[in-house]
Design a protein around this motif. Structure first.
Motif, PDB file in Angstrom:
ATOM      1  N   CYS A   1      47.491  15.811  27.328  1.00  0.00           N
ATOM      2  CA  CYS A   1      48.605  16.236  26.911  1.00  0.00           C
ATOM      3  C   CYS A   1      49.088  15.703  25.603  1.00  0.00           C
ATOM      4  CB  CYS A   1      49.810  16.283  27.764  1.00  0.00           C
ATOM      5  SG  CYS A   1      49.689  16.969  29.397  1.00  0.00           S
TER       6      CYS A   1
ATOM      7  N   VAL B   1      47.941  22.233  33.558  1.00  0.00           N
ATOM      8  CA  VAL B   1      48.420  22.572  32.307  1.00  0.00           C
ATOM      9  C   VAL B   1      47.570  23.519  31.779  1.00  0.00           C
ATOM     10  CG1 VAL B   1      49.693  20.468  31.736  1.00  0.00           C
ATOM     11  CG2 VAL B   1      47.264  20.412  31.294  1.00  0.00           C
TER      12      VAL B   1
ATOM     13  N   GLU C   1      57.244  23.680  27.440  1.00  0.00           N
ATOM     14  CA  GLU C   1      55.893  22.937  28.544  1.00  0.00           C
ATOM     15  C   GLU C   1      55.066  24.168  28.802  1.00  0.00           C
ATOM     16  OE1 GLU C   1      57.788  20.494  31.720  1.00  0.00           O
ATOM     17  OE2 GLU C   1      59.351  20.026  30.252  1.00  0.00           O
ATOM     18  N   HIS C   2      53.889  23.672  29.150  1.00  0.00           N
ATOM     19  CA  HIS C   2      52.766  24.503  29.462  1.00  0.00           C
ATOM     20  C   HIS C   2      52.306  24.204  30.650  1.00  0.00           C
ATOM     21  CE1 HIS C   2      53.072  24.038  25.016  1.00  0.00           C
ATOM     22  NE2 HIS C   2      53.377  25.253  24.857  1.00  0.00           N
ATOM     23  N   ASN C   3      52.873  24.003  31.759  1.00  0.00           N
ATOM     24  CA  ASN C   3      52.508  23.782  33.085  1.00  0.00           C
ATOM     25  C   ASN C   3      52.538  24.837  34.130  1.00  0.00           C
ATOM     26  OD1 ASN C   3      52.549  23.063  36.115  1.00  0.00           O
ATOM     27  ND2 ASN C   3      52.553  20.907  35.015  1.00  0.00           N
TER      28      ASN C   3
ATOM     29  N   SER D   1      46.049  21.999  26.058  1.00  0.00           N
ATOM     30  CA  SER D   1      45.800  20.568  26.011  1.00  0.00           C
ATOM     31  C   SER D   1      44.759  20.208  24.646  1.00  0.00           C
ATOM     32  CB  SER D   1      44.848  20.047  27.265  1.00  0.00           C
ATOM     33  OG  SER D   1      43.958  20.642  27.307  1.00  0.00           O
TER      34      SER D   1
ATOM     35  N   GLY E   1      50.988  20.902  26.573  1.00  0.00           N
ATOM     36  CA  GLY E   1      51.108  19.966  28.099  1.00  0.00           C
ATOM     37  C   GLY E   1      52.355  20.015  28.707  1.00  0.00           C
ATOM     38  N   ASP E   2      52.733  18.986  29.360  1.00  0.00           N
ATOM     39  CA  ASP E   2      53.916  18.860  30.209  1.00  0.00           C
ATOM     40  C   ASP E   2      54.696  17.790  30.099  1.00  0.00           C
ATOM     41  OD1 ASP E   2      52.276  17.586  31.584  1.00  0.00           O
ATOM     42  OD2 ASP E   2      52.453  18.596  33.477  1.00  0.00           O
TER      43      ASP E   2
END
Length: 392
Positions: free
Chosen positions: A151, A230, A192-194, A233, A168-169
């Motif tokens: 991330c 995620v 966030e990308h979770n 990344s 990412g997160d």
């Protein structure tokens, strides 16, 4: 090629490898078991506090703060750069980002003679491309590097403007003073990308309508292709370039069906906003912190305590919560060694950046104090990526 990889790993070995971090001086931070911290320091726009605690056998979190020149030009711009890089699958990608992202940002800022969202986007692209080159070179001798990623959360304060970029997160939270109530409100600034987040799952599914298994619920956790949480990344080449998703990569990473387009993305979510006089501080942290503390809990801890030691205080609060969840004492958790410690909490990185409104409002040509510091106490010259002994 093996020598190159070993140098990369050596550069980001666990914090206790730094002699100056173990010494009594706080110039490059201090070491307490698996915890490295620098309680207080000065940057162009105020003060900062940093801390990193290790849980994995190899520290996979990397971070840095750079204050002063944001380009290679004497004319500027000047400001403060903060980076938090939460690696997974190994430390190589996070270390590569730590070595190259800020350099790339300075290069594009020099070309444009300014700071902008476009500079950040290009810096991410160049860093991703650079790591792809490393994977390509290392693939014949170390194919598992294709399954290493990170991330990448960045904040840049320049000319009264805050730029935030994230894949990412990891998360950055602003502490903003509310004059009417006297409270300090927590405001999350990073996307966030979770795929545990429903909106993120839906976005990924809409991008891959032909793949009904693009996200899979596995052991009660949503994962992209059942592999990773995620969906954005740096690195994770095995889910971006099909030629690396094959033998001799470990079978657990190989997909049954070849993919025609990248599954993961390295494109950052970017926000640009002017800082206000009532914006008091920013908390940058890897998800290991947010797993145990809410945004408001973290902001309250910083607001209600002295500035010095803020980052270390947040990590302690998170570890106390981690111990409580396992019905054990914090003192017992501290005695657990790295590796085994990962069963109780993740690597955690925290950088608290305090904002002095009189400094924040100055033009991007204001130079201020020059600082270059990495978590673990590695200091860098402004014109090189090689470590040196003392802070600028």
């Amino acid at each position: 090629m093996i020598v190159t990889l070993m140098n990369l790993l050596r550069a980001c070995w666990r914090p206790s490898s730094n002699q100056h971090a173990r010494a009594g001086s706080d110039v490059a931070g201090r070491q307490d078991g698996l915890l490295w911290y620098k309680d207080t320091g000065q940057h162009v726009n105020g003060e900062f506090s940093m801390a990193v605690v290790q849980a994995n056998n190899l520290l996979e979190d990397q971070c840095q703060i750079e204050s002063g020149p944001l380009s290679f030009l004497d004319s500027g711009p000047y400001g403060t750069f903060v980076g938090v890089y939460d690696g997974h699958g190994g430390p190589e990608t996070a270390c590569f980002i730590n070595d190259h992202l800020f350099h790339n940002l300075k290069r594009f800022a020099s070309e444009q003679n300014s700071m902008s969202a476009d500079v950040l986007k290009k810096a991410y692209e160049a860093t991703e491309d650079g790591f792809f080159s490393v994977v390509t070179k290392q693939w014949p001798v170390k194919p598992q590097i294709a399954a290493v990623g990170s991330c990448c959360l960045v904040g840049v304060i320049c000319g009264g403007i805050l730029y935030v970029a994230n894949v990412g997160d990891s998360r950055v939270v602003l502490g903003r003073h509310v004059k009417a109530t006297g409270e300090v409100l927590a405001i999350q600034l990073s996307a966030e990308h979770n795929v545990s987040i429903q909106a993120v799952r839906k976005e990924l599914q809409s991008m891959h309508p032909e793949d009904r298994q693009i996200v899979v619920l596995k052991h009660n956790v949503w994962r992209v292709k059942g592999l990773i949480q995620v969906c954005r990344s740096i690195g994770d080449t095995y889910l971006k370039k099909a030629e690396f998703n094959r033998e001799p990569l470990y079978a657990k990473f190989r997909l049954r069906e070849p993919f025609q387009k990248p599954i993961l993305s390295s494109e950052p979510s970017i926000s640009v906003q002017p800082l206000q006089p009532h914006d008091q501080f920013l908390i940058f942290a890897s998800d290991g912190l947010w797993e145990h503390l809410t945004n408001q809990e973290a902001v309250d801890i910083v607001h209600n305590s002295p500035r010095s030691g803020s980052a270390r205080r947040l990590i302690k609060a998170a570890l106390q919560e981690a111990a409580k969840k396992r019905e054990m004492r914090y003192s017992d958790l501290k005695r657990i060694d790295r590796g085994v410690r990962r069963h109780f909490h993740d690597d955690i990185t925290v950088i608290v950046v305090f904002l002095d409104s009189s400094l924040v409002s100055r033009a991007s040509t204001y130079r201020g104090p020059a600082v270059s510091l990495r978590g673990g106490g590695v200091n860098l010259r402004s014109n090189t990526l090689a470590p040196y002994a003392s802070q600028m």
